[in-house]
Design an enzyme around this catalytic site. Sequence first.
Site, PDB file in Angstrom:
ATOM      1  N   ARG A  43       0.837  -1.374  -0.108  1.00 48.96           N
ATOM      2  CA  ARG A  43       0.063   0.018   0.117  1.00 48.96           C
ATOM      3  C   ARG A  43       0.814   1.244   0.034  1.00 48.96           C
ATOM      4  NH1 ARG A  43      -4.245  -1.084   4.669  1.00 48.96           N
ATOM      5  NH2 ARG A  43      -2.424  -2.167   5.240  1.00 48.96           N
ATOM      6  N   ARG A  52      -4.033  -3.090  -7.724  1.00 52.43           N
ATOM      7  CA  ARG A  52      -4.534  -4.007  -7.197  1.00 52.43           C
ATOM      8  C   ARG A  52      -6.134  -3.553  -6.991  1.00 52.43           C
ATOM      9  NH1 ARG A  52      -4.370  -6.228  -2.331  1.00 52.43           N
ATOM     10  NH2 ARG A  52      -6.668  -6.382  -2.375  1.00 52.43           N
ATOM     11  N   TYR A 163      -3.271 -17.221  13.987  1.00 52.99           N
ATOM     12  CA  TYR A 163      -4.499 -16.727  13.450  1.00 52.99           C
ATOM     13  C   TYR A 163      -5.754 -17.770  13.175  1.00 52.99           C
ATOM     14  CZ  TYR A 163      -2.066 -12.805  11.731  1.00 52.99           C
ATOM     15  OH  TYR A 163      -1.327 -11.398  11.400  1.00 52.99           O
TER      16      TYR A 163
HETATM   17  O1  1CP Z   1       6.285  -6.893  -0.140  1.00 53.30           O
HETATM   18  C1  1CP Z   1       6.204  -7.785   0.782  1.00 53.30           C
HETATM   19  O2  1CP Z   1       6.829  -7.775   1.705  1.00 53.30           O
HETATM   20  C2  1CP Z   1       5.310  -9.001   0.399  1.00 53.30           C
HETATM   21  C3  1CP Z   1       3.941  -8.814   0.968  1.00 53.30           C
HETATM   22  C4  1CP Z   1       3.735  -9.501   2.182  1.00 53.30           C
HETATM   23  C5  1CP Z   1       4.271 -10.411   3.122  1.00 53.30           C
HETATM   24  C6  1CP Z   1       5.782 -10.622   3.252  1.00 53.30           C
HETATM   25  C7  1CP Z   1       2.209  -9.560   2.548  1.00 53.30           C
HETATM   26  C8  1CP Z   1       1.124  -8.904   1.741  1.00 53.30           C
HETATM   27  N1  1CP Z   1       2.117 -10.307   3.582  1.00 53.30           N
HETATM   28  C9  1CP Z   1       3.250 -10.913   3.910  1.00 53.30           C
HETATM   29  C10 1CP Z   1       3.206 -11.669   5.145  1.00 53.30           C
HETATM   30  C11 1CP Z   1       2.486 -11.547   6.481  1.00 53.30           C
HETATM   31  N2  1CP Z   1       1.112 -11.819   6.292  1.00 53.30           N
HETATM   32  C12 1CP Z   1       2.781 -11.547   7.648  1.00 53.30           C
HETATM   33  C13 1CP Z   1       4.492 -11.590   8.184  1.00 53.30           C
HETATM   34  C14 1CP Z   1       5.010 -10.334   7.783  1.00 53.30           C
HETATM   35  C15 1CP Z   1       4.580  -9.194   9.016  1.00 53.30           C
HETATM   36  O3  1CP Z   1       4.816  -9.677  10.266  1.00 53.30           O
HETATM   37  O4  1CP Z   1       4.370  -8.248   8.584  1.00 53.30           O
HETATM   38  C16 1CP Z   1       1.705 -11.708   8.583  1.00 53.30           C
HETATM   39  C17 1CP Z   1       1.696 -11.636  10.066  1.00 53.30           C
HETATM   40  C18 1CP Z   1       0.716 -11.512   7.726  1.00 53.30           C
HETATM   41  C19 1CP Z   1      -0.746 -11.438   8.245  1.00 53.30           C
HETATM   42  C20 1CP Z   1      -1.558 -10.268   7.534  1.00 53.30           C
HETATM   43  N3  1CP Z   1      -1.944 -10.293   6.164  1.00 53.30           N
HETATM   44  C21 1CP Z   1      -1.769  -9.127   8.084  1.00 53.30           C
HETATM   45  C22 1CP Z   1      -1.354  -8.733   9.514  1.00 53.30           C
HETATM   46  C23 1CP Z   1      -2.477  -8.621  10.232  1.00 53.30           C
HETATM   47  C24 1CP Z   1      -2.189  -8.452  11.676  1.00 53.30           C
HETATM   48  O5  1CP Z   1      -2.421  -9.592  12.501  1.00 53.30           O
HETATM   49  O6  1CP Z   1      -1.830  -7.604  12.100  1.00 53.30           O
HETATM   50  C25 1CP Z   1      -2.185  -8.374   7.072  1.00 53.30           C
HETATM   51  C26 1CP Z   1      -2.690  -6.981   7.088  1.00 53.30           C
HETATM   52  C27 1CP Z   1      -2.383  -9.231   5.919  1.00 53.30           C
HETATM   53  C28 1CP Z   1      -2.820  -8.673   4.510  1.00 53.30           C
HETATM   54  C29 1CP Z   1      -2.048  -8.433   3.528  1.00 53.30           C
HETATM   55  N4  1CP Z   1      -0.748  -9.083   3.322  1.00 53.30           N
HETATM   56  C30 1CP Z   1      -0.048  -8.533   2.402  1.00 53.30           C
HETATM   57  C31 1CP Z   1      -0.889  -7.089   2.000  1.00 53.30           C
HETATM   58  C32 1CP Z   1      -0.261  -6.275   0.841  1.00 53.30           C
HETATM   59  C33 1CP Z   1      -1.861  -7.269   2.859  1.00 53.30           C
HETATM   60  C34 1CP Z   1      -3.007  -6.290   2.761  1.00 53.30           C
HETATM   61  C35 1CP Z   1      -3.916  -6.624   1.573  1.00 53.30           C
HETATM   62  C36 1CP Z   1      -5.229  -6.013   1.853  1.00 53.30           C
HETATM   63  O7  1CP Z   1      -5.683  -5.462   2.762  1.00 53.30           O
HETATM   64  O8  1CP Z   1      -5.939  -6.111   0.688  1.00 53.30           O
END
Ligand code: 1CP
Length: 358
Positions: A43, A52, A163
């Site tokens: 984002r 997206r 999760y």
């Molecule tokens: O560019 C990059 O780094 C690749 C993208 C990436 C990665 C490495 C995404 C895209 N997700 C992840 C891994 C991920 N997903 C982790 C481990 C990394 C970290 O600690 O940040 C975790 C915990 C998640 C779980 C997750 N997925 C969350 C966090 C929620 C929470 O518990 O606080 C969220 C918001 C997502 C959705 C997500 N994943 C990625 C994106 C771009 C998004 C947002 C998409 C959307 O809302 O449409």
Amino acid sequence: MTLEMNTNLPTGRRELSGSPFMQAARGITPSRVPVWFMRQAGRSLPEYRALRAGTQMLTACATPDLVTEITLQPVRRHHVDAAILFSDIVVPLKAAGIDLDIVPNTGPVIANPVRDAAAVAAMPDLDPEHVRPVGDAVRQLVGELGDTPLIGFAGAPFTLASYLIEGGPSKNHERTKALMHTDPDTWHALLGKLAEITLTFLKVQADAGIDAMQLFDSWAGCLSLRDYREFVEPHTRFVFDGLADVRIPKIHFGVGTGELLRAMGESGADVVGVDWRVPLDEAVRRLDGRGKPNLVQGNLDPALLFADWPVLQREIDRIVAEGRAADGHIFNLGHGVLPNVDPTVLTRVVEHVHQLGA
Ligand code: 1CP
């Protein structure tokens, strides 16, 4: 000291011996300090938001052309030293057949949380065929990335379990910790299943040609060292042991893991990701004596990307200086890029790290 085991590359894999990221990840002095950012795609980038628009997150993750383009965007814009596959830690769970969605501004939401032995027994396995689009995206990317390495990734069993048990993002992980202590047999059965899924997912990416991998145990820092050692580490070790023949650098990262760094560094990873709470030279002290090189990744506080440039520059200089205590340092944030950061600041951070030299 060099990581000899990582210099024997399987045939067919890109060599990339001139890549500063690969050098640092193998404990070889790089030509410059390499830098990439967790959540560098996403984002913070207007080009990502445009691409997206109208596509659900999980649909995007299963569409190789979109994954490829989104993965390349931050490489083109920021000139980072590595790409990270655009995906999510819940992708293999969804692909295996677990009913879940990624809800905008919330994160993963599980339709039927897994909270007892019957639910664990009913969990599906992951067939590599289920994540074929991820392998296709990796194959496409390695063809397009030139000399830039591609990092694959997966969620570690504990963070995935949180999760599944909580049903979504959680601040206190209370149901997770309660299950762990109340019903250890069910806990270990669940983590065992998740370790199998994670291993399968990483093997698919490895077979498709990723150059390095990162195992995210983002929320492990909520645990005591005692609980981590007993309830989590054996399952994480199962994943790394299962990948012992895949001779690419393996990074292991979590948030708030100062007390766990040593244990995480003993679970089979080559590089340990450090958040901003522990200076890198102190992280090296905690890791030292494991009989392997002290390789670290980190650790700029993502919030400081909002500070004035002179402040940020001083922080970068400090981190690079402290990183010199390690046998290899990959510059990164201490956690992911926050969504509303100014992307031009990220580009400037890359330029500054590169100017600091080897
Ligand atoms: O560019 C990059 O780094 C690749 C993208 C990436 C990665 C490495 C995404 C895209 N997700 C992840 C891994 C991920 N997903 C982790 C481990 C990394 C970290 O600690 O940040 C975790 C915990 C998640 C779980 C997750 N997925 C969350 C966090 C929620 C929470 O518990 O606080 C969220 C918001 C997502 C959705 C997500 N994943 C990625 C994106 C771009 C998004 C947002 C998409 C959307 O809302 O449409």
